[in-house]
Design an enzyme around this catalytic site. Structure first.
Site, PDB file in Angstrom:
ATOM      1  N   HIS A  55     -38.231  -2.572  37.414  1.00  0.00           N
ATOM      2  CA  HIS A  55     -39.461  -2.857  36.677  1.00  0.00           C
ATOM      3  C   HIS A  55     -40.296  -1.601  36.500  1.00  0.00           C
ATOM      4  O   HIS A  55     -41.123  -1.524  35.607  1.00  0.00           O
ATOM      5  CB  HIS A  55     -40.227  -3.997  37.345  1.00  0.00           C
ATOM      6  CG  HIS A  55     -39.567  -5.300  37.081  1.00  0.00           C
ATOM      7  ND1 HIS A  55     -38.798  -5.930  38.015  1.00  0.00           N
ATOM      8  CD2 HIS A  55     -39.490  -6.028  35.942  1.00  0.00           C
ATOM      9  CE1 HIS A  55     -38.287  -7.019  37.469  1.00  0.00           C
ATOM     10  NE2 HIS A  55     -38.691  -7.113  36.225  1.00  0.00           N
ATOM     11  N   ARG A  81     -44.356  -9.856  29.256  1.00  0.00           N
ATOM     12  CA  ARG A  81     -44.160 -10.023  30.702  1.00  0.00           C
ATOM     13  C   ARG A  81     -45.525 -10.268  31.340  1.00  0.00           C
ATOM     14  O   ARG A  81     -46.201  -9.335  31.772  1.00  0.00           O
ATOM     15  CB  ARG A  81     -43.507  -8.773  31.293  1.00  0.00           C
ATOM     16  CG  ARG A  81     -42.044  -8.580  30.903  1.00  0.00           C
ATOM     17  CD  ARG A  81     -41.453  -7.373  31.614  1.00  0.00           C
ATOM     18  NE  ARG A  81     -40.008  -7.348  31.596  1.00  0.00           N
ATOM     19  CZ  ARG A  81     -39.267  -6.671  30.717  1.00  0.00           C
ATOM     20  NH1 ARG A  81     -39.851  -5.972  29.765  1.00  0.00           N
ATOM     21  NH2 ARG A  81     -37.947  -6.688  30.800  1.00  0.00           N
ATOM     22  N   ARG A 112     -43.850 -14.983  28.451  1.00  0.00           N
ATOM     23  CA  ARG A 112     -43.061 -15.452  29.585  1.00  0.00           C
ATOM     24  C   ARG A 112     -44.009 -15.822  30.709  1.00  0.00           C
ATOM     25  O   ARG A 112     -44.922 -15.058  31.037  1.00  0.00           O
ATOM     26  CB  ARG A 112     -42.098 -14.361  30.059  1.00  0.00           C
ATOM     27  CG  ARG A 112     -41.339 -14.825  31.295  1.00  0.00           C
ATOM     28  CD  ARG A 112     -40.279 -13.885  31.697  1.00  0.00           C
ATOM     29  NE  ARG A 112     -40.820 -12.649  32.241  1.00  0.00           N
ATOM     30  CZ  ARG A 112     -40.046 -11.611  32.565  1.00  0.00           C
ATOM     31  NH1 ARG A 112     -38.745 -11.670  32.365  1.00  0.00           N
ATOM     32  NH2 ARG A 112     -40.575 -10.529  33.072  1.00  0.00           N
ATOM     33  N   GLU A 160     -30.944 -16.154  32.600  1.00  0.00           N
ATOM     34  CA  GLU A 160     -30.778 -14.893  33.345  1.00  0.00           C
ATOM     35  C   GLU A 160     -30.178 -15.111  34.722  1.00  0.00           C
ATOM     36  O   GLU A 160     -30.145 -14.191  35.540  1.00  0.00           O
ATOM     37  CB  GLU A 160     -32.106 -14.127  33.418  1.00  0.00           C
ATOM     38  CG  GLU A 160     -33.253 -14.888  33.997  1.00  0.00           C
ATOM     39  CD  GLU A 160     -34.544 -14.071  34.070  1.00  0.00           C
ATOM     40  OE1 GLU A 160     -34.497 -12.841  33.978  1.00  0.00           O
ATOM     41  OE2 GLU A 160     -35.599 -14.705  34.238  1.00  0.00           O
ATOM     42  N   ASN A 185     -30.851  -8.151  32.060  1.00  0.00           N
ATOM     43  CA  ASN A 185     -31.070  -7.303  33.249  1.00  0.00           C
ATOM     44  C   ASN A 185     -30.749  -8.100  34.513  1.00  0.00           C
ATOM     45  O   ASN A 185     -29.986  -7.658  35.368  1.00  0.00           O
ATOM     46  CB  ASN A 185     -32.532  -6.844  33.336  1.00  0.00           C
ATOM     47  CG  ASN A 185     -32.987  -6.113  32.096  1.00  0.00           C
ATOM     48  OD1 ASN A 185     -32.172  -5.586  31.370  1.00  0.00           O
ATOM     49  ND2 ASN A 185     -34.276  -6.094  31.848  1.00  0.00           N
ATOM     50  N   ASP A 186     -31.358  -9.273  34.614  1.00  0.00           N
ATOM     51  CA  ASP A 186     -31.090 -10.087  35.804  1.00  0.00           C
ATOM     52  C   ASP A 186     -29.729 -10.761  35.734  1.00  0.00           C
ATOM     53  O   ASP A 186     -29.050 -10.904  36.749  1.00  0.00           O
ATOM     54  CB  ASP A 186     -32.193 -11.135  35.997  1.00  0.00           C
ATOM     55  CG  ASP A 186     -33.382 -10.531  36.725  1.00  0.00           C
ATOM     56  OD1 ASP A 186     -33.153  -9.792  37.703  1.00  0.00           O
ATOM     57  OD2 ASP A 186     -34.523 -10.767  36.314  1.00  0.00           O
ATOM     58  N   ARG A 227     -29.999  -4.444  40.688  1.00  0.00           N
ATOM     59  CA  ARG A 227     -30.268  -3.674  39.472  1.00  0.00           C
ATOM     60  C   ARG A 227     -31.002  -2.375  39.760  1.00  0.00           C
ATOM     61  O   ARG A 227     -31.113  -1.507  38.911  1.00  0.00           O
ATOM     62  CB  ARG A 227     -31.036  -4.536  38.447  1.00  0.00           C
ATOM     63  CG  ARG A 227     -32.390  -4.995  38.902  1.00  0.00           C
ATOM     64  CD  ARG A 227     -32.928  -6.111  38.000  1.00  0.00           C
ATOM     65  NE  ARG A 227     -33.922  -5.642  37.051  1.00  0.00           N
ATOM     66  CZ  ARG A 227     -34.652  -6.431  36.274  1.00  0.00           C
ATOM     67  NH1 ARG A 227     -34.486  -7.743  36.317  1.00  0.00           N
ATOM     68  NH2 ARG A 227     -35.539  -5.950  35.453  1.00  0.00           N
ATOM     69  N   CYS A 249     -33.291 -10.396  25.368  1.00  0.00           N
ATOM     70  CA  CYS A 249     -34.491  -9.615  25.669  1.00  0.00           C
ATOM     71  C   CYS A 249     -34.282  -8.665  26.848  1.00  0.00           C
ATOM     72  O   CYS A 249     -35.204  -8.003  27.274  1.00  0.00           O
ATOM     73  CB  CYS A 249     -35.692 -10.532  25.919  1.00  0.00           C
ATOM     74  SG  CYS A 249     -35.495 -11.576  27.354  1.00  0.00           S
TER      75      CYS A 249
HETATM   76  C1  PEP Z   1     -34.150  -9.620  32.222  1.00  0.00           C
HETATM   77  O1  PEP Z   1     -33.942  -9.988  33.375  1.00  0.00           O
HETATM   78  O2  PEP Z   1     -33.262  -9.217  31.451  1.00  0.00           O
HETATM   79  C2  PEP Z   1     -35.523  -9.632  31.686  1.00  0.00           C
HETATM   80  C3  PEP Z   1     -35.770  -9.409  30.416  1.00  0.00           C
HETATM   81  O3  PEP Z   1     -36.527  -9.861  32.566  1.00  0.00           O
HETATM   82  P1  PEP Z   1     -37.060  -8.744  33.614  1.00  0.00           P
HETATM   83  O4  PEP Z   1     -36.374  -7.456  33.280  1.00  0.00           O
HETATM   84  O5  PEP Z   1     -38.530  -8.697  33.460  1.00  0.00           O
HETATM   85  O6  PEP Z   1     -36.628  -9.309  34.929  1.00  0.00           O
HETATM   86 MG    MG Z   2     -35.484 -11.044  34.500  1.00  0.00          MG
END
Ligand code: PEP
Ligand code: MG
Length: 544
Positions: A189, A293, A329, A427, A450-451, A461, A498
């Protein structure tokens, strides 16, 4: 001059003064007794004076850069530092128990923090984090660590092993021009925040903070993946000329629209974390906000944002985007995103812990406040809600019920609020397995790669050691994406991406072939993404 390499995760060039951020020392000293309590008391009082000075400076600086509200954190900490109870707790441990100043600060501070933590009132509980911050500050001073708490009054670049999102927020200043991390992760993040703040950022840099001297100059080319320590005057002047050329060259056509070979419009959406990121250029340059976010509103502050404050913020987003969609979100705090105002418990495995929708359903009052604020703001534009970290259909149904309840409540209060499309974030592997059922209940889907990558590949990650294995286009992920887009198409609902995969143009053509047509990414990546579309897809001028 020393040249070094790294991996650029937010492109761009910058130069300025090097500020070295040393890692905070963990508070785990063994108990030390002292034979000279008077001397230790003296040390403590001197450290307190220094801490007070640092807090005052921080307060002044942050009033100028972040505004009064954020600066109040430091004022509150200064008051706690000078509080009699705090002083009594520390001095009696020194004088009566013969503890060293460091040990007494640690033990006394923790005791007071625990007292706050045990209180019923949420606001009082949140003060324990302030006390722990104070303990850390005093500890750093007593152990001779040179903390640099105040951003310098000129352009600067941070060098650290790693930074947490809240640490970055502390350093936020218009003069912060770049970040160099010897560790770091492209998917943390911190990376998202740096991209949102458009701060060029290099990770895995081949330099350790303790090898570098602060106050020297540094030139950073995050696009090329290089940094230059202590460059000569001539090099710096050529480098700065290049920065000015880059700034004026970065223009791309803003109003074009792009189409897939199937004739679907390709939507380019933005991921942002605060309304400050909404400028008129962004409003024109994307078809909407694909991911707001909302947790960034809660981070770096001691008190929960009220319904009114959140309403104002969401209203600014809705009006600022002038009718274009804004996907908000719901609060996705937890894992590497901490918010002192929420007093989250420490967890062994925070990425697998109480985060996202789990936390919101456990704290209905917190969640209701956010939902009420979004529903009220929906009057002013095209707002949509997205639920993160789902692992069951039941969680989505619970949100649906709560939302209906709140909408009814607001209508009874006399407000004419529109219905709010509710989306499911995909996710977790569980949500992929349940994508048909989720698609049947949701108005849209959005895939957080990402998750999804982290949980599917079982790779943290944020772990730089495993960065080469963390592949968002791993065959397992691609198979999942295919399933999800099929489910969305069968249910005739939109589905966007996303996560980081959305901005990676190496995979865009394949994703468009699969059926995806909506890609949401940090604004900093939009020009490059559009350039790719410009070169490979058909386009038209907008009708408006
Ligand atoms: C993700 O997990 O891909 C996402 C967009 O949310 P974040 O990166 O804020 O966890
Ligand atoms: Mg996420």
């Amino acid at each position: 001059m020393r040249t070094g390499k790294g991996l650029g995760i937010v492109n761009g060039m910058a130069s300025g003064k090097l500020v070295v951020v040393q890692p905070r020392t963990p508070l785990h000293l063994e108990a030390e007794k002292t034979a000279d309590p008077r001397h230790e008391l003296d040390m403590y009082l001197k450290a307190r004076e220094e801490a007070l000075l640092q807090l005052r400076l921080l307060q002044e600086q942050s009033t100028a850069t972040l505004g009064k509200e954020q600066a109040a954190i430091f004022e509150a900490q200064a008051m706690m530092l000078m509080d009699e109870d705090f002083e009594d707790a520390v001095s009696s441990l020194i004088l009566k128990k013969n503890l060293s100043a460091t040990q007494a600060v640690k033990a006394g501070g923790r005791k007071i923090a625990a007292l706050f933590l045990g209180m019923e009132d949420e606001r009082m509980r949140s003060k324990s984090a302030d006390i722990l911050d104070l303990v850390q500050r005093l500890h750093s001073i007593l152990s001779g660590q040179t903390e640099i708490p105040v951003p310098p009054p000129e352009a600067f670049i941070l060098l650290a092993e790693d930074l947490s999102p809240s640490e970055l927020i502390q350093w936020r200043s218009p003069l912060l021009k770049g970040i160099v991390l010897s560790r770091g992760s492209a998917h943390s993040h911190l990376a998202i925040l740096a991209a949102a703040m458009k701060i060029p950022c290099l990770i895995s840099a081949d330099i350790e903070p303790d090898q570098a001297r602060g106050n020297t100059r540094i030139a950073l080319d995050a696009t090329a993946g290089f940094f230059y320590l202590d460059p000569g005057v001539e090099f710096m002047s050529r480098f700065n000329q290049k920065i000015s050329r880059e700034d004026s060259n970065g223009q791309i056509p803003v109003d074009l629209r792009f189409y897939s070979p199937r004739g679907e419009e390709i939507e380019v959406l933005a991921n942002i974390g605060s309304p400050e990121e909404l400028d008129p250029d962004l409003q024109k340059n994307c078809q909407g906000i694909g991911l707001f976010r909302s947790e960034f509103i809660f981070m770096g502050r001691r008190e929960l944002p009220s319904e009114e404050e959140q309403f104002e913020l969401y209203r600014r987003l809705a009006t600022g985007m002038k009718g274009k969609k804004v996907v908000i979100r719901t609060l996705d705090i937890g894992a590497d995103k901490d918010a002192p105002c929420l007093n989250l418990a420490k967890e062994e495995n925070p990425a697998l812990g109480n985060r996202g929708i789990r936390l919101c359903l456990q704290r209905p009052e917190l969640f209701r406040t956010q939902l009420r604020a979004v529903c009220r703001a929906a009057v002013y534009g095209k707002l949509m809600l997205l639920v993160p970290m789902l692992i069951s259909v039941d969680e989505l149904l619970q949100v649906k019920r709560l939302l209906l309840d709140i909408q009814q409540e607001l209508r009874q209060e006399g407000l004419e609020i529109p219905d709010l499309p509710l989306g499911a974030m995909i996710e977790t592997p569980a949500s992929v397995m349940l994508c048909k059922e989720l698609a049947a209940e949701a108005d849209f889907l959005s895939i957080g790669t990402n998750d999804l990558t982290q949980y599917t590949l079982a790779i943290d990650r944020q772990n730089p050691e495993l960065a080469s294995l963390y592949q968002q286009a791993h065959p397992a992920l691609l198979r999942m994406l295919r399933e999800v887009i099929r489910a969305a198409k069968a249910a005739q609902i939109p589905c966007s991406i996303c996560g980081g995969l959305a901005q990676d143009t190496k995979h865009t053509a394949m994703l468009i072939d699969m059926g995806f047509s909506a890609f949401s990414m940090a604004p900093v990546h939009i020009p490059g993404f559009k350039k790719f579309l410009y070169e490979h897809y058909s386009r038209s001028e907008p009708s408006l």
